[in-house]
Design a protein around this motif. Structure first.
Motif, PDB file in Angstrom:
ATOM      1  N   ALA A 172       0.836  -1.198   0.000  1.00  0.00           N
ATOM      2  CA  ALA A 172       0.000   0.000   0.000  1.00  0.00           C
ATOM      3  C   ALA A 172       0.872   1.250   0.000  1.00  0.00           C
ATOM      4  N   GLN A 173       0.380   2.298  -0.631  1.00  0.00           N
ATOM      5  CA  GLN A 173       1.084   3.574  -0.680  1.00  0.00           C
ATOM      6  C   GLN A 173       1.011   4.229   0.704  1.00  0.00           C
ATOM      7  N   PRO A 174       2.129   4.708   1.237  1.00  0.00           N
ATOM      8  CA  PRO A 174       2.075   5.350   2.542  1.00  0.00           C
ATOM      9  C   PRO A 174       1.216   6.613   2.495  1.00  0.00           C
ATOM     10  N   SER A 175       0.611   6.936   3.638  1.00  0.00           N
ATOM     11  CA  SER A 175      -0.243   8.116   3.697  1.00  0.00           C
ATOM     12  C   SER A 175       0.594   9.374   3.477  1.00  0.00           C
ATOM     13  N   VAL A 176      -0.100  10.454   3.119  1.00  0.00           N
ATOM     14  CA  VAL A 176       0.592  11.730   2.900  1.00  0.00           C
ATOM     15  C   VAL A 176       1.316  12.172   4.172  1.00  0.00           C
ATOM     16  N   LEU A 177       0.658  11.968   5.314  1.00  0.00           N
ATOM     17  CA  LEU A 177       1.271  12.350   6.589  1.00  0.00           C
ATOM     18  C   LEU A 177       2.569  11.592   6.823  1.00  0.00           C
ATOM     19  N   ARG A 178       2.562  10.298   6.533  1.00  0.00           N
ATOM     20  CA  ARG A 178       3.776   9.489   6.717  1.00  0.00           C
ATOM     21  C   ARG A 178       4.867   9.883   5.720  1.00  0.00           C
ATOM     22  N   GLN A 179       4.483  10.280   4.537  1.00  0.00           N
ATOM     23  CA  GLN A 179       5.466  10.733   3.554  1.00  0.00           C
ATOM     24  C   GLN A 179       6.190  11.984   4.050  1.00  0.00           C
ATOM     25  N   TYR A 180       5.424  12.952   4.548  1.00  0.00           N
ATOM     26  CA  TYR A 180       6.048  14.171   5.068  1.00  0.00           C
ATOM     27  C   TYR A 180       6.837  13.880   6.344  1.00  0.00           C
ATOM     28  N   TRP A 181       6.311  12.972   7.160  1.00  0.00           N
ATOM     29  CA  TRP A 181       7.024  12.594   8.381  1.00  0.00           C
ATOM     30  C   TRP A 181       8.386  11.989   8.037  1.00  0.00           C
ATOM     31  N   SER A 182       8.452  11.168   6.994  1.00  0.00           N
ATOM     32  CA  SER A 182       9.722  10.551   6.608  1.00  0.00           C
ATOM     33  C   SER A 182      10.712  11.582   6.073  1.00  0.00           C
ATOM     34  N   LEU A 183      10.205  12.714   5.556  1.00  0.00           N
ATOM     35  CA  LEU A 183      11.106  13.786   5.114  1.00  0.00           C
ATOM     36  C   LEU A 183      11.937  14.338   6.260  1.00  0.00           C
ATOM     37  N   THR A 184      11.409  14.261   7.473  1.00  0.00           N
ATOM     38  CA  THR A 184      12.089  14.856   8.626  1.00  0.00           C
ATOM     39  C   THR A 184      13.151  13.941   9.234  1.00  0.00           C
ATOM     40  N   LYS A 185      13.354  12.752   8.638  1.00  0.00           N
ATOM     41  CA  LYS A 185      14.315  11.777   9.178  1.00  0.00           C
ATOM     42  C   LYS A 185      14.099  11.582  10.682  1.00  0.00           C
ATOM     43  N   PRO A 186      12.963  11.049  11.081  1.00  0.00           N
ATOM     44  CA  PRO A 186      12.603  11.014  12.504  1.00  0.00           C
ATOM     45  C   PRO A 186      13.594  10.291  13.402  1.00  0.00           C
ATOM     46  N   ARG A 187      14.224   9.222  12.923  1.00  0.00           N
ATOM     47  CA  ARG A 187      15.182   8.500  13.773  1.00  0.00           C
ATOM     48  C   ARG A 187      16.430   9.336  14.032  1.00  0.00           C
ATOM     49  N   VAL A 188      16.916   9.988  12.997  1.00  0.00           N
ATOM     50  CA  VAL A 188      18.091  10.853  13.160  1.00  0.00           C
ATOM     51  C   VAL A 188      17.759  12.042  14.064  1.00  0.00           C
ATOM     52  N   VAL A 189      16.618  12.651  13.815  1.00  0.00           N
ATOM     53  CA  VAL A 189      16.204  13.817  14.593  1.00  0.00           C
ATOM     54  C   VAL A 189      15.964  13.439  16.053  1.00  0.00           C
ATOM     55  N   ALA A 190      15.491  12.224  16.302  1.00  0.00           N
ATOM     56  CA  ALA A 190      15.259  11.786  17.682  1.00  0.00           C
ATOM     57  C   ALA A 190      16.550  11.817  18.493  1.00  0.00           C
ATOM     58  N   LEU A 191      17.657  11.362  17.894  1.00  0.00           N
ATOM     59  CA  LEU A 191      18.945  11.400  18.585  1.00  0.00           C
ATOM     60  C   LEU A 191      19.396  12.841  18.799  1.00  0.00           C
ATOM     61  N   ILE A 192      19.160  13.693  17.811  1.00  0.00           N
ATOM     62  CA  ILE A 192      19.538  15.105  17.906  1.00  0.00           C
ATOM     63  C   ILE A 192      18.812  15.786  19.064  1.00  0.00           C
ATOM     64  N   VAL A 193      17.492  15.626  19.098  1.00  0.00           N
ATOM     65  CA  VAL A 193      16.720  16.325  20.126  1.00  0.00           C
ATOM     66  C   VAL A 193      16.938  15.705  21.504  1.00  0.00           C
ATOM     67  N   PHE A 194      17.310  14.424  21.554  1.00  0.00           N
ATOM     68  CA  PHE A 194      17.644  13.819  22.851  1.00  0.00           C
ATOM     69  C   PHE A 194      18.872  14.502  23.453  1.00  0.00           C
ATOM     70  N   THR A 195      19.906  14.715  22.644  1.00  0.00           N
ATOM     71  CA  THR A 195      21.098  15.394  23.168  1.00  0.00           C
ATOM     72  C   THR A 195      20.794  16.843  23.524  1.00  0.00           C
ATOM     73  N   ALA A 196      19.879  17.476  22.784  1.00  0.00           N
ATOM     74  CA  ALA A 196      19.464  18.841  23.132  1.00  0.00           C
ATOM     75  C   ALA A 196      18.735  18.857  24.463  1.00  0.00           C
ATOM     76  N   LEU A 197      17.865  17.861  24.671  1.00  0.00           N
ATOM     77  CA  LEU A 197      17.136  17.763  25.933  1.00  0.00           C
ATOM     78  C   LEU A 197      18.093  17.566  27.103  1.00  0.00           C
ATOM     79  N   VAL A 198      19.065  16.685  26.935  1.00  0.00           N
ATOM     80  CA  VAL A 198      20.055  16.469  27.993  1.00  0.00           C
ATOM     81  C   VAL A 198      20.827  17.755  28.263  1.00  0.00           C
ATOM     82  N   GLY A 199      21.187  18.486  27.205  1.00  0.00           N
ATOM     83  CA  GLY A 199      21.881  19.755  27.386  1.00  0.00           C
ATOM     84  C   GLY A 199      21.076  20.731  28.220  1.00  0.00           C
ATOM     85  N   SER A 200      19.774  20.814  27.965  1.00  0.00           N
ATOM     86  CA  SER A 200      18.936  21.744  28.727  1.00  0.00           C
ATOM     87  C   SER A 200      18.806  21.309  30.181  1.00  0.00           C
TER      88      SER A 200
END
Length: 311
Positions: free
Chosen positions: A3-31
Protein backbone atom coordinates in the motif's frame (compact mmCIF):
# COMPACT_ATOMS: atom_id res chain seq x y z
CA UNK A 1 1.52 -4.99 -3.99
CA UNK A 2 2.33 -2.81 -0.97
CA UNK A 3 0.00 0.00 0.00
CA UNK A 4 1.08 3.57 -0.68
CA UNK A 5 2.07 5.35 2.54
CA UNK A 6 -0.24 8.12 3.70
CA UNK A 7 0.59 11.73 2.90
CA UNK A 8 1.27 12.35 6.59
CA UNK A 9 3.78 9.49 6.72
CA UNK A 10 5.47 10.73 3.55
CA UNK A 11 6.05 14.17 5.07
CA UNK A 12 7.02 12.59 8.38
CA UNK A 13 9.72 10.55 6.61
CA UNK A 14 11.11 13.79 5.11
CA UNK A 15 12.09 14.86 8.63
CA UNK A 16 14.31 11.78 9.18
CA UNK A 17 12.60 11.01 12.50
CA UNK A 18 15.18 8.50 13.77
CA UNK A 19 18.09 10.85 13.16
CA UNK A 20 16.20 13.82 14.59
CA UNK A 21 15.26 11.79 17.68
CA UNK A 22 18.95 11.40 18.59
CA UNK A 23 19.54 15.10 17.91
CA UNK A 24 16.72 16.32 20.13
CA UNK A 25 17.64 13.82 22.85
CA UNK A 26 21.10 15.39 23.17
CA UNK A 27 19.46 18.84 23.13
CA UNK A 28 17.14 17.76 25.93
CA UNK A 29 20.06 16.47 27.99
CA UNK A 30 21.88 19.76 27.39
CA UNK A 31 18.94 21.74 28.73
CA UNK A 32 18.58 19.52 31.81
CA UNK A 33 22.31 19.63 32.59
CA UNK A 34 22.10 23.44 32.60
CA UNK A 35 19.74 23.34 35.61
CA UNK A 36 20.78 22.68 39.21
CA UNK A 37 17.91 21.07 41.07
CA UNK A 38 14.30 21.26 39.98
CA UNK A 39 13.57 23.83 37.24
CA UNK A 40 11.50 26.86 38.09
CA UNK A 41 8.51 27.83 35.95
CA UNK A 42 10.59 29.95 33.58
CA UNK A 43 13.26 27.30 33.09
CA UNK A 44 10.63 24.63 32.50
CA UNK A 45 8.80 26.77 29.93
CA UNK A 46 12.00 27.73 28.12
CA UNK A 47 13.19 24.13 28.17
CA UNK A 48 10.00 22.71 26.68
CA UNK A 49 9.59 25.44 24.08
CA UNK A 50 13.29 25.29 23.27
CA UNK A 51 12.94 21.54 22.73
CA UNK A 52 10.04 22.18 20.33
CA UNK A 53 11.92 24.89 18.42
CA UNK A 54 15.06 22.77 18.10
CA UNK A 55 13.02 19.78 16.90
CA UNK A 56 11.29 21.91 14.25
CA UNK A 57 14.65 23.27 13.04
CA UNK A 58 16.18 19.77 12.90
CA UNK A 59 13.17 18.50 10.96
CA UNK A 60 13.51 21.42 8.53
CA UNK A 61 17.23 20.73 8.06
CA UNK A 62 16.54 17.05 7.39
CA UNK A 63 13.94 17.95 4.77
CA UNK A 64 16.31 20.37 3.03
CA UNK A 65 18.99 17.67 3.14
CA UNK A 66 16.69 15.24 1.31
CA UNK A 67 15.71 17.94 -1.18
CA UNK A 68 19.30 18.85 -2.07
CA UNK A 69 20.45 15.23 -2.04
CA UNK A 70 17.59 13.75 -4.10
CA UNK A 71 19.80 13.04 -7.13
CA UNK A 72 22.41 11.36 -4.94
CA UNK A 73 19.73 9.46 -3.00
CA UNK A 74 18.35 8.00 -6.24
CA UNK A 75 21.70 6.29 -6.89
CA UNK A 76 22.04 4.75 -3.42
CA UNK A 77 20.21 1.62 -2.26
CA UNK A 78 19.99 3.00 1.29
CA UNK A 79 18.07 6.11 0.22
CA UNK A 80 16.39 5.22 -3.08
CA UNK A 81 13.01 4.81 -1.34
CA UNK A 82 12.81 8.40 -0.04
CA UNK A 83 9.59 10.29 -0.94
CA UNK A 84 11.18 12.93 -3.17
CA UNK A 85 13.18 10.30 -5.07
CA UNK A 86 10.15 8.11 -5.83
CA UNK A 87 7.92 11.08 -6.66
CA UNK A 88 5.57 10.89 -3.69
CA UNK A 89 6.39 14.52 -2.78
CA UNK A 90 7.46 17.14 -5.31
CA UNK A 91 10.58 19.24 -4.68
CA UNK A 92 8.44 22.41 -4.51
CA UNK A 93 6.23 20.95 -1.78
CA UNK A 94 9.25 19.66 0.13
CA UNK A 95 10.81 23.12 0.01
CA UNK A 96 7.57 24.74 1.22
CA UNK A 97 7.37 22.20 4.05
CA UNK A 98 10.96 22.91 5.09
CA UNK A 99 10.40 26.68 5.04
CA UNK A 100 7.26 26.35 7.19
CA UNK A 101 9.12 24.20 9.72
CA UNK A 102 12.03 26.65 9.85
CA UNK A 103 9.70 29.65 10.22
CA UNK A 104 7.79 27.96 13.05
CA UNK A 105 11.08 27.09 14.74
CA UNK A 106 12.35 30.66 14.61
CA UNK A 107 9.00 32.04 15.76
CA UNK A 108 8.94 29.75 18.81
CA UNK A 109 12.54 30.44 19.76
CA UNK A 110 12.42 34.21 19.19
CA UNK A 111 9.04 34.85 20.81
CA UNK A 112 9.07 32.38 23.69
CA UNK A 113 12.69 31.35 24.41
CA UNK A 114 15.55 33.77 23.72
CA UNK A 115 17.51 35.40 20.91
CA UNK A 116 20.71 33.45 21.61
CA UNK A 117 19.02 30.09 21.06
CA UNK A 118 17.27 31.32 17.92
CA UNK A 119 20.52 32.58 16.38
CA UNK A 120 22.52 29.46 17.28
CA UNK A 121 19.76 27.18 15.99
CA UNK A 122 19.51 29.08 12.71
CA UNK A 123 23.29 28.91 12.23
CA UNK A 124 23.25 25.15 12.90
CA UNK A 125 20.36 24.69 10.46
CA UNK A 126 22.19 26.53 7.68
CA UNK A 127 25.44 24.79 8.53
CA UNK A 128 23.96 21.31 8.12
CA UNK A 129 21.25 21.82 5.53
CA UNK A 130 23.16 24.11 3.18
CA UNK A 131 26.92 24.30 3.87
CA UNK A 132 27.41 20.59 4.63
CA UNK A 133 24.79 19.11 2.30
CA UNK A 134 25.31 21.41 -0.68
CA UNK A 135 29.07 21.97 -0.55
CA UNK A 136 31.17 20.00 1.96
CA UNK A 137 29.58 16.62 1.27
CA UNK A 138 30.59 16.85 -2.38
CA UNK A 139 33.90 18.66 -1.93
CA UNK A 140 36.12 16.76 0.50
CA UNK A 141 36.49 13.35 2.20
CA UNK A 142 36.72 15.34 5.46
CA UNK A 143 33.09 16.40 4.93
CA UNK A 144 31.91 14.59 8.06
CA UNK A 145 34.65 16.10 10.23
CA UNK A 146 34.09 19.70 9.11
CA UNK A 147 30.32 19.44 8.85
CA UNK A 148 30.18 17.71 12.21
CA UNK A 149 30.25 21.08 13.95
CA UNK A 150 26.65 21.76 12.94
CA UNK A 151 25.51 18.27 13.86
CA UNK A 152 27.17 18.55 17.28
CA UNK A 153 25.39 21.78 18.22
CA UNK A 154 22.11 20.47 19.79
CA UNK A 155 23.35 20.20 23.42
CA UNK A 156 24.53 23.80 23.18
CA UNK A 157 21.14 24.83 21.82
CA UNK A 158 19.32 23.06 24.65
CA UNK A 159 21.62 24.63 27.23
CA UNK A 160 21.13 28.09 25.72
CA UNK A 161 17.35 27.68 25.72
CA UNK A 162 17.29 27.35 29.51
CA UNK A 163 20.09 29.69 30.53
CA UNK A 164 20.41 32.22 27.71
CA UNK A 165 24.14 31.44 28.06
CA UNK A 166 24.53 33.67 31.11
CA UNK A 167 27.76 33.17 33.05
CA UNK A 168 31.29 32.13 32.18
CA UNK A 169 30.89 28.38 32.83
CA UNK A 170 27.81 28.01 30.66
CA UNK A 171 29.82 28.18 27.47
CA UNK A 172 32.61 25.91 28.76
CA UNK A 173 30.36 23.06 29.91
CA UNK A 174 27.95 23.31 26.99
CA UNK A 175 30.79 23.33 24.47
CA UNK A 176 32.25 20.25 26.15
CA UNK A 177 29.06 18.39 25.21
CA UNK A 178 29.45 19.69 21.65
CA UNK A 179 33.05 18.43 21.59
CA UNK A 180 31.97 14.91 22.57
CA UNK A 181 29.50 14.69 19.67
CA UNK A 182 31.97 16.34 17.28
CA UNK A 183 34.62 13.67 17.98
CA UNK A 184 31.99 10.90 17.96
CA UNK A 185 30.70 11.84 14.47
CA UNK A 186 33.62 10.58 12.27
CA UNK A 187 33.80 7.00 13.61
CA UNK A 188 30.00 6.84 13.59
CA UNK A 189 29.58 7.89 9.94
CA UNK A 190 32.75 6.31 8.57
CA UNK A 191 31.61 2.90 9.83
CA UNK A 192 28.44 3.34 7.79
CA UNK A 193 30.46 4.65 4.85
CA UNK A 194 32.61 1.50 4.83
CA UNK A 195 29.53 -0.68 4.54
CA UNK A 196 27.91 1.60 1.94
CA UNK A 197 31.09 2.53 0.04
CA UNK A 198 29.78 1.17 -3.28
CA UNK A 199 26.70 3.39 -2.94
CA UNK A 200 28.84 6.46 -2.26
CA UNK A 201 31.16 5.63 -5.16
CA UNK A 202 28.20 5.25 -7.52
CA UNK A 203 26.79 8.59 -6.35
CA UNK A 204 30.27 10.18 -6.65
CA UNK A 205 30.29 11.34 -3.01
CA UNK A 206 33.92 11.56 -1.81
CA UNK A 207 33.52 9.67 1.44
CA UNK A 208 36.77 8.53 3.04
CA UNK A 209 36.51 4.80 2.14
CA UNK A 210 35.96 5.80 -1.50
CA UNK A 211 38.87 8.26 -1.74
CA UNK A 212 41.40 6.67 0.62
CA UNK A 213 40.34 3.04 0.87
CA UNK A 214 38.79 0.91 3.57
CA UNK A 215 41.98 0.10 5.50
CA UNK A 216 42.87 3.78 5.89
CA UNK A 217 39.32 4.51 7.05
CA UNK A 218 39.50 1.73 9.63
CA UNK A 219 42.64 3.31 11.11
CA UNK A 220 40.91 6.68 11.23
CA UNK A 221 37.94 5.14 13.05
CA UNK A 222 40.27 3.57 15.59
CA UNK A 223 42.19 6.82 16.17
CA UNK A 224 39.04 8.91 16.54
CA UNK A 225 37.58 6.32 18.92
CA UNK A 226 40.67 6.61 21.14
CA UNK A 227 40.28 10.40 21.05
CA UNK A 228 36.57 10.05 21.84
CA UNK A 229 37.27 7.97 24.94
CA UNK A 230 39.72 10.61 26.17
CA UNK A 231 37.30 13.47 25.47
CA UNK A 232 34.45 11.58 27.18
CA UNK A 233 36.42 11.71 30.45
CA UNK A 234 36.64 15.51 30.46
CA UNK A 235 33.26 16.09 32.19
CA UNK A 236 34.63 14.25 35.22
CA UNK A 237 38.00 16.00 35.08
CA UNK A 238 36.36 19.45 35.16
CA UNK A 239 33.92 18.23 37.85
CA UNK A 240 30.91 18.68 35.61
CA UNK A 241 29.96 15.10 36.53
CA UNK A 242 30.87 12.52 39.15
CA UNK A 243 32.19 8.98 39.44
CA UNK A 244 28.95 7.37 38.30
CA UNK A 245 29.33 9.02 34.90
CA UNK A 246 33.05 8.21 34.87
CA UNK A 247 32.37 4.51 35.35
CA UNK A 248 29.75 4.50 32.61
CA UNK A 249 31.98 6.42 30.20
CA UNK A 250 34.87 3.99 30.78
CA UNK A 251 32.73 0.91 30.15
CA UNK A 252 31.05 2.38 27.06
CA UNK A 253 34.40 3.59 25.74
CA UNK A 254 36.07 0.22 26.30
CA UNK A 255 33.34 -1.52 24.27
CA UNK A 256 33.63 1.09 21.49
CA UNK A 257 37.41 0.61 21.39
CA UNK A 258 36.96 -3.15 21.20
CA UNK A 259 34.60 -2.75 18.25
CA UNK A 260 36.95 -0.31 16.51
CA UNK A 261 39.91 -2.66 17.02
CA UNK A 262 37.93 -5.66 15.76
CA UNK A 263 36.91 -3.63 12.70
CA UNK A 264 40.59 -3.58 11.68
CA UNK A 265 40.16 -7.28 10.76
CA UNK A 266 36.39 -7.81 10.76
CA UNK A 267 34.77 -11.25 10.66
CA UNK A 268 32.45 -10.19 7.81
CA UNK A 269 31.31 -7.22 5.74
CA UNK A 270 28.37 -6.63 8.05
CA UNK A 271 30.61 -5.86 11.03
CA UNK A 272 30.96 -2.20 10.03
CA UNK A 273 27.20 -1.85 10.51
CA UNK A 274 27.52 -3.37 13.99
CA UNK A 275 30.04 -0.64 14.82
CA UNK A 276 27.69 1.97 13.38
CA UNK A 277 24.75 0.68 15.41
CA UNK A 278 26.80 0.51 18.60
CA UNK A 279 27.95 4.10 18.11
CA UNK A 280 24.31 5.22 18.35
CA UNK A 281 23.80 3.23 21.54
CA UNK A 282 27.08 4.63 22.87
CA UNK A 283 26.09 8.27 22.45
CA UNK A 284 22.60 7.83 23.89
CA UNK A 285 23.93 5.89 26.87
CA UNK A 286 26.78 8.34 27.49
CA UNK A 287 24.38 11.29 27.62
CA UNK A 288 22.00 9.26 29.78
CA UNK A 289 24.85 8.65 32.26
CA UNK A 290 25.53 12.39 32.30
CA UNK A 291 21.88 13.06 33.06
CA UNK A 292 21.56 10.43 35.79
CA UNK A 293 24.79 11.60 37.44
CA UNK A 294 23.64 15.23 37.39
CA UNK A 295 19.98 14.80 38.35
CA UNK A 296 19.18 11.44 39.90
CA UNK A 297 22.20 10.78 42.11
CA UNK A 298 21.96 14.09 44.05
CA UNK A 299 18.41 13.04 45.00
CA UNK A 300 19.46 9.52 46.00
CA UNK A 301 22.46 10.54 48.13
CA UNK A 302 20.47 12.40 50.83
CA UNK A 303 18.01 9.48 51.05
CA UNK A 304 20.86 7.01 51.44
CA UNK A 305 22.51 9.17 54.09
CA UNK A 306 19.23 9.42 56.04
CA UNK A 307 18.73 5.65 55.87
CA UNK A 308 22.17 5.04 57.38
CA UNK A 309 21.59 7.31 60.36
CA UNK A 310 20.89 5.52 63.69
CA UNK A 311 17.30 5.54 64.86
Amino acid sequence: MSAQPSVLRQYWSLTKPRVVALIVFTALVGSLLAIDGLPDATELRHGLLGFLGIWLAAASAATINQLLDSRIDAKMARTSWRPIVVGQITPARALAFAVVLAALSMAVLLLFVNLVTAVLTFVALIGYAVIYTRYLKRATPQNIVIGGVAGAAPPLLGWAAVTGMQGQWDWAHALLLVLIIFVWTPPHFWALAIFRRDDYARAMVPMLPVTHGVEYTRWQILLYTVLLVVVSLLPRLVEMSGNFYLGGALVLGAVFLWHAWKLMDPPDELYAMRVFNYSIVYLMALFAFLLVDHWLLPWLRPAATLALQPA
